[in-house]
Design an enzyme around this catalytic site. Sequence first.
Site, PDB file in Angstrom:
ATOM      1  N   HIS A  93      -1.227   7.368 -11.086  1.00  0.00           N
ATOM      2  CA  HIS A  93      -2.378   7.457 -11.980  1.00  0.00           C
ATOM      3  C   HIS A  93      -3.620   7.035 -11.208  1.00  0.00           C
ATOM      4  O   HIS A  93      -3.533   6.418 -10.142  1.00  0.00           O
ATOM      5  CB  HIS A  93      -2.184   6.595 -13.220  1.00  0.00           C
ATOM      6  CG  HIS A  93      -2.140   5.124 -12.953  1.00  0.00           C
ATOM      7  ND1 HIS A  93      -1.093   4.516 -12.278  1.00  0.00           N
ATOM      8  CD2 HIS A  93      -3.014   4.121 -13.246  1.00  0.00           C
ATOM      9  CE1 HIS A  93      -1.318   3.221 -12.181  1.00  0.00           C
ATOM     10  NE2 HIS A  93      -2.480   2.959 -12.750  1.00  0.00           N
ATOM     11  N   HIS A 127      -6.060   4.719 -11.364  1.00  0.00           N
ATOM     12  CA  HIS A 127      -6.723   3.427 -11.363  1.00  0.00           C
ATOM     13  C   HIS A 127      -6.846   3.011  -9.906  1.00  0.00           C
ATOM     14  O   HIS A 127      -5.986   3.338  -9.072  1.00  0.00           O
ATOM     15  CB  HIS A 127      -5.938   2.399 -12.173  1.00  0.00           C
ATOM     16  CG  HIS A 127      -6.229   2.450 -13.644  1.00  0.00           C
ATOM     17  ND1 HIS A 127      -5.360   1.982 -14.605  1.00  0.00           N
ATOM     18  CD2 HIS A 127      -7.323   2.927 -14.323  1.00  0.00           C
ATOM     19  CE1 HIS A 127      -5.898   2.152 -15.806  1.00  0.00           C
ATOM     20  NE2 HIS A 127      -7.080   2.732 -15.660  1.00  0.00           N
ATOM     21  N   ASP A 143      -6.424   0.434  -7.967  1.00  0.00           N
ATOM     22  CA  ASP A 143      -5.421  -0.265  -7.178  1.00  0.00           C
ATOM     23  C   ASP A 143      -4.262   0.638  -6.771  1.00  0.00           C
ATOM     24  O   ASP A 143      -3.418   0.252  -5.960  1.00  0.00           O
ATOM     25  CB  ASP A 143      -4.910  -1.507  -7.911  1.00  0.00           C
ATOM     26  CG  ASP A 143      -4.407  -1.224  -9.320  1.00  0.00           C
ATOM     27  OD1 ASP A 143      -4.909  -0.275  -9.959  1.00  0.00           O
ATOM     28  OD2 ASP A 143      -3.528  -1.963  -9.800  1.00  0.00           O
ATOM     29  N   HIS A 144      -4.229   1.853  -7.315  1.00  0.00           N
ATOM     30  CA  HIS A 144      -3.168   2.801  -6.980  1.00  0.00           C
ATOM     31  C   HIS A 144      -3.676   4.020  -6.213  1.00  0.00           C
ATOM     32  O   HIS A 144      -2.872   4.870  -5.830  1.00  0.00           O
ATOM     33  CB  HIS A 144      -2.475   3.280  -8.260  1.00  0.00           C
ATOM     34  CG  HIS A 144      -1.771   2.193  -8.992  1.00  0.00           C
ATOM     35  ND1 HIS A 144      -0.405   1.998  -8.927  1.00  0.00           N
ATOM     36  CD2 HIS A 144      -2.256   1.215  -9.795  1.00  0.00           C
ATOM     37  CE1 HIS A 144      -0.073   0.946  -9.666  1.00  0.00           C
ATOM     38  NE2 HIS A 144      -1.179   0.459 -10.203  1.00  0.00           N
ATOM     39  N   HIS A 165       0.406   4.447 -20.519  1.00  0.00           N
ATOM     40  CA  HIS A 165      -0.653   3.625 -19.932  1.00  0.00           C
ATOM     41  C   HIS A 165      -1.975   4.125 -20.513  1.00  0.00           C
ATOM     42  O   HIS A 165      -2.025   5.245 -21.046  1.00  0.00           O
ATOM     43  CB  HIS A 165      -0.614   3.773 -18.401  1.00  0.00           C
ATOM     44  CG  HIS A 165      -1.335   2.704 -17.651  1.00  0.00           C
ATOM     45  ND1 HIS A 165      -1.096   1.366 -17.844  1.00  0.00           N
ATOM     46  CD2 HIS A 165      -2.299   2.773 -16.684  1.00  0.00           C
ATOM     47  CE1 HIS A 165      -1.867   0.660 -17.042  1.00  0.00           C
ATOM     48  NE2 HIS A 165      -2.609   1.483 -16.327  1.00  0.00           N
ATOM     49  N   ASP A 177       2.441   1.601 -13.504  1.00  0.00           N
ATOM     50  CA  ASP A 177       1.806   1.043 -14.699  1.00  0.00           C
ATOM     51  C   ASP A 177       2.224   1.740 -15.992  1.00  0.00           C
ATOM     52  O   ASP A 177       1.907   2.918 -16.218  1.00  0.00           O
ATOM     53  CB  ASP A 177       0.288   1.119 -14.550  1.00  0.00           C
ATOM     54  CG  ASP A 177      -0.218   0.254 -13.409  1.00  0.00           C
ATOM     55  OD1 ASP A 177       0.614  -0.133 -12.559  1.00  0.00           O
ATOM     56  OD2 ASP A 177      -1.424  -0.025 -13.354  1.00  0.00           O
ATOM     57  N   HIS A 195       3.940  -5.207  -8.112  1.00  0.00           N
ATOM     58  CA  HIS A 195       2.711  -5.056  -8.903  1.00  0.00           C
ATOM     59  C   HIS A 195       2.463  -6.315  -9.737  1.00  0.00           C
ATOM     60  O   HIS A 195       2.463  -6.282 -10.957  1.00  0.00           O
ATOM     61  CB  HIS A 195       2.827  -3.821  -9.804  1.00  0.00           C
ATOM     62  CG  HIS A 195       1.516  -3.383 -10.400  1.00  0.00           C
ATOM     63  ND1 HIS A 195       1.077  -3.843 -11.627  1.00  0.00           N
ATOM     64  CD2 HIS A 195       0.570  -2.525  -9.970  1.00  0.00           C
ATOM     65  CE1 HIS A 195      -0.089  -3.274 -11.907  1.00  0.00           C
ATOM     66  NE2 HIS A 195      -0.406  -2.477 -10.912  1.00  0.00           N
TER      67      HIS A 195
END
Length: 308
Positions: free
Chosen positions: A63, A65, A67-68, A142, A210, A268
Amino acid sequence: MSQRELVVLGTASQVPTRHRNHNGYLLRWDGEGLLFDPGEGTQRQMLHAGVSATQLTRIAVTHFHGDHSLGLAGVIQRINLDRVPHPVDAYYPASGQVFFDRLRQATAFHETAELRPHPVEGPGPLPAPGAPFELAAVRLSHPVDSFGYRLTEPDSTRLLPARLAEHGLCGPAVGQLQRDGRIELADGRVITLAEVSEVRPGQRFALVMDTRLCDGVGELAEGADLLVIEATFLESEAQLAEDHGHLTAAQAARAAAEAGVQTLVLTHFSQRYPDLDGHLAEARKYFDGELVVAEDLVRVPVPPRRAV
């Protein structure tokens, strides 16, 4: 010799810490290198782990976001800088196409490598040209579109030398048996492939990032030899996990136990936990298999094949 292992490049959720880089997971699967969720700093973590861009054959983003995915720009440019000689397939939620395009063209660079985008429209099989496995996406829960990924190696057949010898089969006769599934001997006996072989179970890997607890978690984890799964919070913050679309260590461990997972890798982690003893203790209440509370740069081998 083939090698199958997970190289953990980062284990932090939302923000990096002094000891945890943003997400990043490299699955080495024989000649394939699948990079999942490259967060910031992934290039440097690859250097520390002894991983080169030429080892990458596929990139998968669960996804969009930061941090990914914020490391995607650097990884793509590194693939081109190093002139990776083979195509690299990229998988990501189709709803995040604008983010993929922005990251891919974040700055000027000279394109020398072939990147093949595969936007994921929904759950199901994914195109995996030349791969010795099947790759599938499963929808998770999510605040933004999020997909987990599952790699499945098809079952195969392994010949048993002792049984071949019992029937006097060798050389070209063995090849014919493998091609046709049966062979008629000079004395009139018919020997089938099933009589001189056994099933060699394919292995399975799954990555769950997530998500709050949902059907997709169980679907991805089912029968996995190696499961990498987020465990952002402890059970004491279960409501916070639910509100923000995350799992607790207990939820992740229960899901793994119910799915018959062999090796469980928790990752995570929220910055609120300076140490992870609580995650280990909480998960161990529910999961009695091989359990790894991931640290940056750790390597986790894919476990031996299951018995038939």
